[in-house]
Write an enzyme that holds these catalytic residues in place. Structure first.
Site, PDB file in Angstrom:
ATOM      1  N   HIS A 174       5.612  -6.046   8.576  1.00 26.08           N
ATOM      2  CA  HIS A 174       5.510  -7.472   8.900  1.00 26.08           C
ATOM      3  C   HIS A 174       5.705  -8.303   7.636  1.00 26.08           C
ATOM      4  CE1 HIS A 174       3.289  -6.590  12.903  1.00 26.08           C
ATOM      5  NE2 HIS A 174       4.573  -6.745  13.077  1.00 26.08           N
ATOM      6  N   CYS A 215       0.845  -1.192   0.000  1.00 30.00           N
ATOM      7  CA  CYS A 215       0.000   0.000   0.000  1.00 30.00           C
ATOM      8  C   CYS A 215       0.882   1.245   0.000  1.00 30.00           C
ATOM      9  CB  CYS A 215      -0.851  -0.010   1.268  1.00 30.00           C
ATOM     10  SG  CYS A 215       0.206  -0.047   2.728  1.00 30.00           S
ATOM     11  N   SER A 260       1.800 -10.889   9.705  1.00 33.42           N
ATOM     12  CA  SER A 260       1.118  -9.677   9.251  1.00 33.42           C
ATOM     13  C   SER A 260      -0.379  -9.774   9.518  1.00 33.42           C
ATOM     14  CB  SER A 260       1.374  -9.489   7.747  1.00 33.42           C
ATOM     15  OG  SER A 260       0.349  -8.713   7.168  1.00 33.42           O
ATOM     16  N   GLU A 265       0.608  -1.374  16.177  1.00 35.50           N
ATOM     17  CA  GLU A 265      -0.176  -0.182  15.804  1.00 35.50           C
ATOM     18  C   GLU A 265      -1.138   0.186  16.929  1.00 35.50           C
ATOM     19  OE1 GLU A 265      -2.422  -0.204  12.025  1.00 35.50           O
ATOM     20  OE2 GLU A 265      -3.847   1.136  13.006  1.00 35.50           O
TER      21      GLU A 265
END
Ligand code: SF4
Length: 277
Positions: A40, A12, A215, A124
């Site tokens: 990840h 992304c 991930s 996160e």
């Protein structure tokens, strides 16, 4: 036999941006480290290691370094401590993750009980909690059932969470509190990848999901594909492909997590083309 890649798959904007930042710093400086793996994806981390970029856990693990904060972001105290130690800090936190930090801290300042829809312990999510210290991290309805719900609740979401989970949690909360404010911080890249994977999985006899086993967003894509296609497999590299997965298949679909650069998707596609030729 048809082998297709989903419309939205792989690295992304935030990951491409962070990779560019790290590579540029590694070309210009000698002591470059990332605080935790940049993303990840073990292959990408190994590739960066070959360029001299080391992974450290804490700013105190290294002296006089360029310390790069990864896409997931960190709690503000980590950046402060890295600066105090004299490091040059380069913040590669994805701008969309920063938006969640801002949203969470604003909700808390406005008196809302902040709810972070996300995976407890994920880096996160830990970074978001650092910006709204009294937030609750909610991974499922079960996490909410034993809590006493206050009048004012403000919801933000880990960028890689599924819309379905957010909807479930919002439905639970909206009949239990008087003032519910929802800031949907699921990143568009995540939504696009999930929607594309879902629509591809219903048309395919086999789905291959490429990305780090560690991930979160890749694992979520795997789970989404598995709901429609029982012959779904999560792999990190083409070495893990098994020819028996493709026997009798008419259409093989490939998708990849937001931390998987395009070149790794192409390697997997070429390997599948070879196996089924
Ligand atoms: S998935 Fe979205 S939030 Fe996460 S790094 Fe990529 S662009 Fe940023």
């Amino acid at each position: 036999m048809k082998v297709s890649i989903a419309q939205y798959a792989g690295a992304c904007f935030g990951v491409e941006r962070a990779l560019d930042i790290v590579v540029k710093n590694a070309e210009e400086k000698s002591n470059v480290v990332t605080l935790g793996p940049l993303i990840h994806n073990p292959q990408v981390v190994a590739d960066l290691d070959s360029k001299g970029v080391r992974v450290v856990s804490e700013p105190s693990d290294v002296d006089n370094a360029t310390v790069i904060v990864r896409t997931h972001g960190v709690v503000p105290e980590v950046i402060e401590s890295a600066k105090d130690l004299g490091h040059d800090v380069v913040d590669a936190t994805c701008p969309y993750v920063k938006k969640v930090h801002l949203a969470a801290s604003k909700l808390e300042a406005e008196g809302y009980q902040v709810v972070i829809v996300g995976e407890s312990g994920h880096p996160e999510v830990e970074g978001i909690v650092g910006h709204a210290k009294s937030a609750w991290v909610i991974g499922s309805i079960k996490d909410l059932e034993h809590l006493s719900i206050p009048k004012k609740v403000g919801v933000v979401v880990q960028t890689t969470q599924s819309q379905d989970l957010l909807q479930e949690i919002v439905s639970f909360l909206c009949i239990r509190c008087e003032n519910l404010k929802v800031i949907n911080t699921i990143c568009q890249a995540t939504s696009e990848r999930q929607a594309a994977a879902k629509s591809m999985a219903v048309q395919c006899d086999c789905m291959i999901v490429v990305g780090g086993k560690n991930s979160a967003n890749t694992t979520r894509l795997y789970e989404i594909c598995l709901q429609s296609c029982s012959n779904t497999h999560h792999i990190e590299t083409s070495d893990e492909l098994r020819v028996e997965w493709f026997k009798g298949c008419n259409h093989i679909g490939i998708t990849a997590g937001a931390s998987t650069p395009q070149k790794y998707i192409q390697i997997v596609k070429a390997a599948i083309d070879n196996l089924v030729a």
